[in-house]
Design a protein around this motif. Structure first.
Motif, PDB file in Angstrom:
ATOM      1  N   SER A  41       0.848  -1.186   0.000  1.00 20.34           N
ATOM      2  CA  SER A  41       0.000   0.000   0.000  1.00 20.34           C
ATOM      3  C   SER A  41       0.888   1.242   0.000  1.00 20.34           C
ATOM      4  O   SER A  41       2.101   1.158   0.248  1.00 20.34           O
ATOM      5  CB  SER A  41      -0.872   0.009   1.255  1.00 20.34           C
ATOM      6  OG  SER A  41      -0.060   0.213   2.411  1.00 20.34           O
ATOM      7  N   PRO A  42       0.334   2.410  -0.281  1.00 23.07           N
ATOM      8  CA  PRO A  42       1.158   3.632  -0.229  1.00 23.07           C
ATOM      9  C   PRO A  42       1.841   3.836   1.122  1.00 23.07           C
ATOM     10  O   PRO A  42       2.902   4.460   1.183  1.00 23.07           O
ATOM     11  CB  PRO A  42       0.147   4.741  -0.524  1.00 23.07           C
ATOM     12  CG  PRO A  42      -0.908   4.073  -1.364  1.00 23.07           C
ATOM     13  CD  PRO A  42      -1.020   2.683  -0.812  1.00 23.07           C
ATOM     14  N   GLU A  43       1.263   3.304   2.194  1.00 24.81           N
ATOM     15  CA  GLU A  43       1.878   3.430   3.520  1.00 24.81           C
ATOM     16  C   GLU A  43       2.979   2.388   3.730  1.00 24.81           C
ATOM     17  O   GLU A  43       3.794   2.520   4.634  1.00 24.81           O
ATOM     18  CB  GLU A  43       0.826   3.255   4.619  1.00 24.81           C
ATOM     19  CG  GLU A  43      -0.284   4.303   4.605  1.00 24.81           C
ATOM     20  CD  GLU A  43      -1.318   4.039   3.529  1.00 24.81           C
ATOM     21  OE1 GLU A  43      -1.510   2.860   3.150  1.00 24.81           O
ATOM     22  OE2 GLU A  43      -1.928   5.016   3.046  1.00 24.81           O
ATOM     23  N   GLY A  44       2.981   1.344   2.933  1.00 28.68           N
ATOM     24  CA  GLY A  44       3.976   0.289   3.075  1.00 28.68           C
ATOM     25  C   GLY A  44       3.570  -0.763   4.089  1.00 28.68           C
ATOM     26  O   GLY A  44       2.693  -0.545   4.934  1.00 28.68           O
ATOM     27  N   ASP A  45       4.191  -1.915   4.005  1.00 26.02           N
ATOM     28  CA  ASP A  45       3.999  -2.994   4.973  1.00 26.02           C
ATOM     29  C   ASP A  45       4.297  -2.451   6.373  1.00 26.02           C
ATOM     30  O   ASP A  45       5.307  -1.768   6.587  1.00 26.02           O
ATOM     31  CB  ASP A  45       4.970  -4.133   4.628  1.00 26.02           C
ATOM     32  CG  ASP A  45       4.742  -5.403   5.447  1.00 26.02           C
ATOM     33  OD1 ASP A  45       4.391  -5.291   6.634  1.00 26.02           O
ATOM     34  OD2 ASP A  45       4.956  -6.492   4.898  1.00 26.02           O
ATOM     35  N   LEU A  46       3.419  -2.764   7.335  1.00 25.62           N
ATOM     36  CA  LEU A  46       3.601  -2.202   8.683  1.00 25.62           C
ATOM     37  C   LEU A  46       4.932  -2.619   9.307  1.00 25.62           C
ATOM     38  O   LEU A  46       5.449  -1.939  10.201  1.00 25.62           O
ATOM     39  CB  LEU A  46       2.438  -2.574   9.589  1.00 25.62           C
ATOM     40  CG  LEU A  46       2.197  -4.032   9.978  1.00 25.62           C
ATOM     41  CD1 LEU A  46       3.026  -4.439  11.186  1.00 25.62           C
ATOM     42  CD2 LEU A  46       0.716  -4.268  10.282  1.00 25.62           C
ATOM     43  N   MET A  47       5.530  -3.730   8.836  1.00 24.52           N
ATOM     44  CA  MET A  47       6.809  -4.149   9.398  1.00 24.52           C
ATOM     45  C   MET A  47       7.937  -3.183   9.045  1.00 24.52           C
ATOM     46  O   MET A  47       8.991  -3.195   9.692  1.00 24.52           O
ATOM     47  CB  MET A  47       7.170  -5.557   8.919  1.00 24.52           C
ATOM     48  CG  MET A  47       6.234  -6.639   9.413  1.00 24.52           C
ATOM     49  SD  MET A  47       6.184  -6.794  11.211  1.00 24.52           S
ATOM     50  CE  MET A  47       7.759  -7.606  11.518  1.00 24.52           C
ATOM     51  N   ARG A  48       7.725  -2.354   8.048  1.00 20.74           N
ATOM     52  CA  ARG A  48       8.747  -1.346   7.730  1.00 20.74           C
ATOM     53  C   ARG A  48       8.980  -0.390   8.896  1.00 20.74           C
ATOM     54  O   ARG A  48      10.077   0.145   9.058  1.00 20.74           O
ATOM     55  CB  ARG A  48       8.343  -0.541   6.486  1.00 20.74           C
ATOM     56  CG  ARG A  48       8.497  -1.291   5.172  1.00 20.74           C
ATOM     57  CD  ARG A  48       8.261  -0.376   3.980  1.00 20.74           C
ATOM     58  NE  ARG A  48       8.393  -1.068   2.706  1.00 20.74           N
ATOM     59  CZ  ARG A  48       9.535  -1.201   2.026  1.00 20.74           C
ATOM     60  NH1 ARG A  48      10.653  -0.683   2.519  1.00 20.74           N
ATOM     61  NH2 ARG A  48       9.561  -1.844   0.878  1.00 20.74           N
ATOM     62  N   SER A  49       7.956  -0.204   9.710  1.00 23.02           N
ATOM     63  CA  SER A  49       8.071   0.757  10.813  1.00 23.02           C
ATOM     64  C   SER A  49       8.428   0.107  12.144  1.00 23.02           C
ATOM     65  O   SER A  49       8.605   0.798  13.143  1.00 23.02           O
ATOM     66  CB  SER A  49       6.748   1.518  10.980  1.00 23.02           C
ATOM     67  OG  SER A  49       5.698   0.628  11.348  1.00 23.02           O
ATOM     68  N   ARG A  50       8.565  -1.216  12.170  1.00 19.94           N
ATOM     69  CA  ARG A  50       8.834  -1.904  13.423  1.00 19.94           C
ATOM     70  C   ARG A  50      10.334  -1.924  13.720  1.00 19.94           C
ATOM     71  O   ARG A  50      11.163  -1.906  12.823  1.00 19.94           O
ATOM     72  CB  ARG A  50       8.286  -3.337  13.372  1.00 19.94           C
ATOM     73  CG  ARG A  50       6.761  -3.408  13.249  1.00 19.94           C
ATOM     74  CD  ARG A  50       6.081  -2.787  14.462  1.00 19.94           C
ATOM     75  NE  ARG A  50       4.643  -3.047  14.473  1.00 19.94           N
ATOM     76  CZ  ARG A  50       3.721  -2.207  14.053  1.00 19.94           C
ATOM     77  NH1 ARG A  50       4.090  -1.020  13.560  1.00 19.94           N
ATOM     78  NH2 ARG A  50       2.439  -2.506  14.127  1.00 19.94           N
ATOM     79  N   PRO A  51      10.675  -1.978  15.029  1.00 19.70           N
ATOM     80  CA  PRO A  51      12.101  -2.043  15.376  1.00 19.70           C
ATOM     81  C   PRO A  51      12.668  -3.409  14.978  1.00 19.70           C
ATOM     82  O   PRO A  51      11.919  -4.364  14.784  1.00 19.70           O
ATOM     83  CB  PRO A  51      12.089  -1.872  16.906  1.00 19.70           C
ATOM     84  CG  PRO A  51      10.728  -2.338  17.335  1.00 19.70           C
ATOM     85  CD  PRO A  51       9.806  -1.979  16.210  1.00 19.70           C
ATOM     86  N   VAL A  52      13.958  -3.500  14.793  1.00 23.10           N
ATOM     87  CA  VAL A  52      14.998  -2.509  15.058  1.00 23.10           C
ATOM     88  C   VAL A  52      15.060  -1.534  13.880  1.00 23.10           C
ATOM     89  O   VAL A  52      15.112  -1.967  12.726  1.00 23.10           O
ATOM     90  CB  VAL A  52      16.355  -3.215  15.241  1.00 23.10           C
ATOM     91  CG1 VAL A  52      17.468  -2.220  15.401  1.00 23.10           C
ATOM     92  CG2 VAL A  52      16.309  -4.189  16.400  1.00 23.10           C
ATOM     93  N   GLN A  53      15.072  -0.213  14.173  1.00 24.97           N
ATOM     94  CA  GLN A  53      15.128   0.819  13.144  1.00 24.97           C
ATOM     95  C   GLN A  53      16.527   1.411  13.068  1.00 24.97           C
ATOM     96  O   GLN A  53      17.145   1.693  14.085  1.00 24.97           O
ATOM     97  CB  GLN A  53      14.131   1.935  13.450  1.00 24.97           C
ATOM     98  CG  GLN A  53      12.672   1.538  13.282  1.00 24.97           C
ATOM     99  CD  GLN A  53      12.258   1.462  11.829  1.00 24.97           C
ATOM    100  OE1 GLN A  53      12.605   2.317  11.021  1.00 24.97           O
ATOM    101  NE2 GLN A  53      11.496   0.415  11.484  1.00 24.97           N
ATOM    102  N   ARG A  54      17.013   1.578  11.840  1.00 20.32           N
ATOM    103  CA  ARG A  54      18.299   2.245  11.591  1.00 20.32           C
ATOM    104  C   ARG A  54      18.090   3.229  10.461  1.00 20.32           C
ATOM    105  O   ARG A  54      17.873   2.835   9.317  1.00 20.32           O
ATOM    106  CB  ARG A  54      19.375   1.230  11.183  1.00 20.32           C
ATOM    107  CG  ARG A  54      19.683   0.182  12.218  1.00 20.32           C
ATOM    108  CD  ARG A  54      19.939  -1.195  11.627  1.00 20.32           C
ATOM    109  NE  ARG A  54      20.832  -1.191  10.477  1.00 20.32           N
ATOM    110  CZ  ARG A  54      20.415  -1.326   9.218  1.00 20.32           C
ATOM    111  NH1 ARG A  54      19.118  -1.442   8.950  1.00 20.32           N
ATOM    112  NH2 ARG A  54      21.289  -1.353   8.235  1.00 20.32           N
ATOM    113  N   ASP A  55      18.089   4.524  10.794  1.00 20.82           N
ATOM    114  CA  ASP A  55      17.899   5.566   9.771  1.00 20.82           C
ATOM    115  C   ASP A  55      16.661   5.300   8.930  1.00 20.82           C
ATOM    116  O   ASP A  55      16.683   5.405   7.698  1.00 20.82           O
ATOM    117  CB  ASP A  55      19.135   5.663   8.868  1.00 20.82           C
ATOM    118  CG  ASP A  55      20.377   6.099   9.624  1.00 20.82           C
ATOM    119  OD1 ASP A  55      20.231   6.857  10.617  1.00 20.82           O
ATOM    120  OD2 ASP A  55      21.480   5.685   9.244  1.00 20.82           O
TER     121      ASP A  55
END
Length: 386
Positions: A41-55
């Motif tokens: 979707s335009p928001e992207g897969d929700l896992m894109r926003s899940r940790p671990v986040q790097r930049d």
């Protein structure tokens, strides 16, 4: 087949799946050489926003989606549905893990897409399956762990505990993703014979019930439970050791390691049935020996006699095991923030390579290219991208 050909080279996959179960399935297909096109979707897969986040890059998303191409389509728009149907003409496999009914409302269910591509293999993963009174229930892995009896079964092995575990390891997702992969590849094989595709309906609930070997059988028959679970930690002077006594030979070797061959003729332990019912007493006596040793010493003594055992390691410690490096159990993948390690598939082929990733696609970075490959005009592509 040359040595450089991966097992699934030439297969094309349209991946509508999100979160864990479906992406795990399609990641394995990609590792084996399939061209996996992930629709987001335009928001992207929700896992894109899940940790671990790097930049701004999520490592869990990368682990589940390395090696796939990413396109963005807003499935609320009729033009996007038209584009999907054009893509379906060009693919072998579709994977989705929406709640049952969602794809039908979009006009993208199997009966509709099979008219476009009769060779399509359509893999649907859902909490409880596509049919039945529970089909519409929302489900994530922790809910499936509770609803199958898995959590309560696991609680039996936690002595002195009454509150169910809050388990953050999503067994149901990974099990159903792996089952889906196996079923999809079986359907690919059958298509070689029939020339026709089919739909595969994978239930997370049934995947997890299928893992409850002892529990499913005990639930059907009168069964006297042992005094204590026969698998579990034994205490050493500075920690705990897990040992597995799955055979008579193992029990004999364990008694030898502890210098207690008398256990082999002890009426409480000599026969398996008696030993099982008196396991609490056995552990008490075994720990009189194991507590005199460090974990390292206890493991060494048991391994000397061939007893399967292990110290309890952290994940960090486990990944430093020389076996991991020898097997190539971890691969390097790359996203917009750099490189990191990810588990490789747990299987190897003698005649063909595997390749995990190495790249994790940015959201929608392949949209124009993939839609052009499907035959959409430049104007139609620009309208969809905007």
């Amino acid at each position: 087949m040359t040595e450089q050909t991966r097992p699934l080279d030439g297969l094309r996959v349209l991946d509508f799946s999100t979160t864990i179960a479906g992406p795990h399935c399609s990641r394995l297909l990609a590792d084996m050489g399939a061209d996996v096109i992930k629709i987001e979707s335009p928001e992207g897969d929700l896992m894109r926003s899940r940790p671990v986040q790097r930049d701004g890059a999520g490592t869990m998303f990368g682990q589940l989606n390395a090696g796939k191409r990413s396109i963005v389509l807003d499935l609320k728009r009729p033009e996007a549905i038209v584009a999907v149907k054009k893509l379906v003409e060009t693919v072998d496999i579709l994977v989705e893990n929406y709640r049952p009914g969602v794809m039908k409302r979009l006009g993208l269910d199997y009966p509709e897409l099979a008219k476009i591509n009769p060779r399509l293999i359509y893999g649907a993963i859902s909490g409880y399956g596509q049919t039945g009174p529970a089909a519409g229930r929302p489900a994530y892995a922790p809910v499936i762990h509770a609803s199958t009896g898995y959590d309560m079964a696991h609680l039996f092995y936690q002595q002195g505990r009454e509150r169910p575990d809050n388990c953050g390891i999503f067994v149901a997702d990974y099990a159903s993703g792996a089952y889906a992969m196996g079923a999809i590849l079986a359907a690919v094989h059958q298509r070689h014979v029939t020339g026709k595709g089919q739909m595969i309906d994978v239930s997370m609930f049934e995947a997890l019930v299928g893992m409850l070997l002892g529990e499913v059988n005990r639930a059907q028959f009168d069964f006297e439970m042992p005094s204590r679970p026969m698998y579990g930690p034994v205490e050493a002077s500075d920690g705990y050791v897990m040992l597995a006594t799955a055979s008579e030979r193992t029990f004999q070797d364990m008694a030898t390691a502890a210098g207690r061959r008398d256990w082999l003729s002890d009426p409480r332990f000599e026969k398996y049935a008696d030993r099982r019912m008196n396991w609490d007493k056995f552990v008490d006596e075994f720990e009189q020996w194991s507590r005199t040793l460090t974990v390292k010493e206890c493991v060494a003594a048991l391994e000397k006699h061939g007893v399967p055992c292990s110290p309890y390691l952290t994940v960090t410690e486990a990944l430093q095991d020389p076996q991991v490096a020898h097997r190539g159990s971890l691969c390097t993948i790359e996203d917009s923030a750099g490189t990191y390690k990810s588990p490789a598939p747990p299987f190897r082929f003698s005649g063909s390579p595997l390749q995990s990733g190495p790249k994790v696609a940015a959201l929608g970075e392949d949209t124009r290219r993939v839609l052009a490959e499907a035959g959409l005009s430049a104007a139609d592509i620009e309208a969809l991208v905007k």
